[in-house]
Design an enzyme around this catalytic site. Structure first.
Site, short mmCIF file in Angstrom:
data_model
loop_
_atom_site.label_atom_id
_atom_site.label_comp_id
_atom_site.label_asym_id
_atom_site.label_seq_id
_atom_site.Cartn_x
_atom_site.Cartn_y
_atom_site.Cartn_z
N GLU A 40 0.87 -1.24 0.00
CA GLU A 40 -0.19 0.02 -0.24
C GLU A 40 0.99 1.38 0.12
OE1 GLU A 40 -3.41 2.20 2.59
OE2 GLU A 40 -2.24 0.59 3.50
N GLU B 190 -11.76 2.74 6.39
CA GLU B 190 -10.70 3.03 7.13
C GLU B 190 -10.47 4.39 7.52
OE1 GLU B 190 -6.00 1.48 7.54
OE2 GLU B 190 -6.67 2.57 5.69
#
Length: 252
Positions: free
Chosen positions: A138, A235
Site C-alpha cells: 500500500e 478505514e
C-alpha cells in the site's frame, strides 16, 4: 456495494473480539484490522465464527514503534526482522481464516531499499502461497507518513512486476491515492487488474466518506461498474463514537 469495517480505527476503544461483534451489529459485511497480535487468535476466530464475518486483512508488525518505525520490509539492515514479521502475520492470518496480509515497507531512503523490498516481498509471497493468502502493498501519502518508502501507485505496480508473484496485489486506499495523485476514477480503471483490496476515507481529514472533497457515491459506482465485488474497507478515523458516524452506511 459491500463494506468492511477497519477495526484499527472503528470501535478502537473495544477489544478486537467485541469490535468484530459491533461491526456485525452495525451492518458491515466483513472486517479488517491493523495489528491484532496482542489478542489470542482463538478469541478472534471465535468472534468471527459467531458473527459469520470474515477478516479480510491485517498488517505486518511495524517494528520499533518507540523509535518511529512503521514497517520493516524496505529496510536493508532489518531483513531478519522483516522475515519474522512476515512469518508472524501469515501464521496469525492462517489461524483466523484471513486471506490477505499487508506487508509494510517502512521508512527508508537507502540506495538498496527497493531491492530489499522486492526480495522480502518474494519471501512473503512464497510463505503465503500454501495458505492461500494474498500479499498486499500500500502506498502511503507524504503528509501522514513522510519518508515512507512506497509512495505512489506507479511505484507499487513497478514493484509488483519485479516480484512477479501471482499472490502479490495492490491495496488501493482512495484516501492516500487522492492526496498523492488524484484522478481516482482513471486510477481505479487502469489499475483494477492489480488491485487486491480497496479502502476509503474522506479527504483531507480522513473522516467518514460523506464529507470532504471526494464524491464517494461516484467512486463506489465506478468501482461497481468495473466488476469489483469484494467488500470495500472503511478505514476512517471517527471523531465521535463510531456508531454516530455510520449514516453513510445505513442509507445504502
Amino acid at each position: 456495494m459491500r463494506f468492511s469495517a477497519n477495526l484499527g480505527f472503528l470501535w478502537a476503544e473495544l477489544s478486537l473480539p467485541d469490535a468484530i461483534r459491533a461491526a456485525k451489529t452495525a451492518g458491515f459485511d466483513a472486517v479488517e484490522c491493523h495489528w491484532p497480535f496482542a489478542t489470542p487468535a482463538a478469541e478472534v476466530r471465535a468472534a468471527l465464527d459467531e458473527t459469520c464475518l470474515q477478516m479480510l486483512g491485517l498488517n505486518t508488525a511495524r517494528g520499533d514503534v518507540s523509535a518511529g518505525e512503521n514497517g520493516l520490509a524496505a529496510l536493508p539492515d532489518r531483513i531478519d526482522d522483516a522475515h519474522a514479521a512476515i512469518d508472524e502475520a501469515i501464521s496469525y492470518a492462517s489461524a483466523i481464516g484471513c486471506k490477505s496480509v499487508h506487508v509494510m515497507a517502512g521508512f527508508s531512503s537507502a540506495l538498496d531499499a527497493r531491492e530489499t523490498f522486492v526480495a522480502n516481498l518474494g519471501y512473503a509471497c512464497t510463505q503465503a502461497a500454501p495458505h492461500g493468502i494474498t500479499i498486499l502493498i500500500e502506498p502511503l501519502n507524504r503528509y501522514d507518513a513522510p519518508g515512507y518508502f512506497l509512495k505512489t501507485t506507479a511505484q507499487a505496480v513497478d514493484v509488483i512486476y519485479s516480484v512477479h508473484a501471482p499472490n502479490l496485489k495492490l491495496m488501493f486506499d482512495c484516501y492516500h491515492v487522492q492526496l498523492m495523485e488524484g484522478d481516482l476514477t482513471r486510477k481505479l480503471t487502469n489499475l483494477m487488474t492489480h488491485i487486491g483490496h480497496i479502502q476509503f476515507a474522506s479527504v483531507p481529514d480522513r473522516g467518514p466518506p460523506n464529507t470532504g472533497e471526494v464524491n464517494y457515491d461516484h467512486i463506489f459506482g465506478v468501482i461497481g461498474s468495473l466488476g469489483y465485488n469484494k467488500p470495500l474497507g472503511a478505514e476512517y478515523k471517527p471523531k465521535v463514537p463510531t456508531d454516530e458516524t455510520l449514516s453513510w452506511l445505513h442509507r445504502r
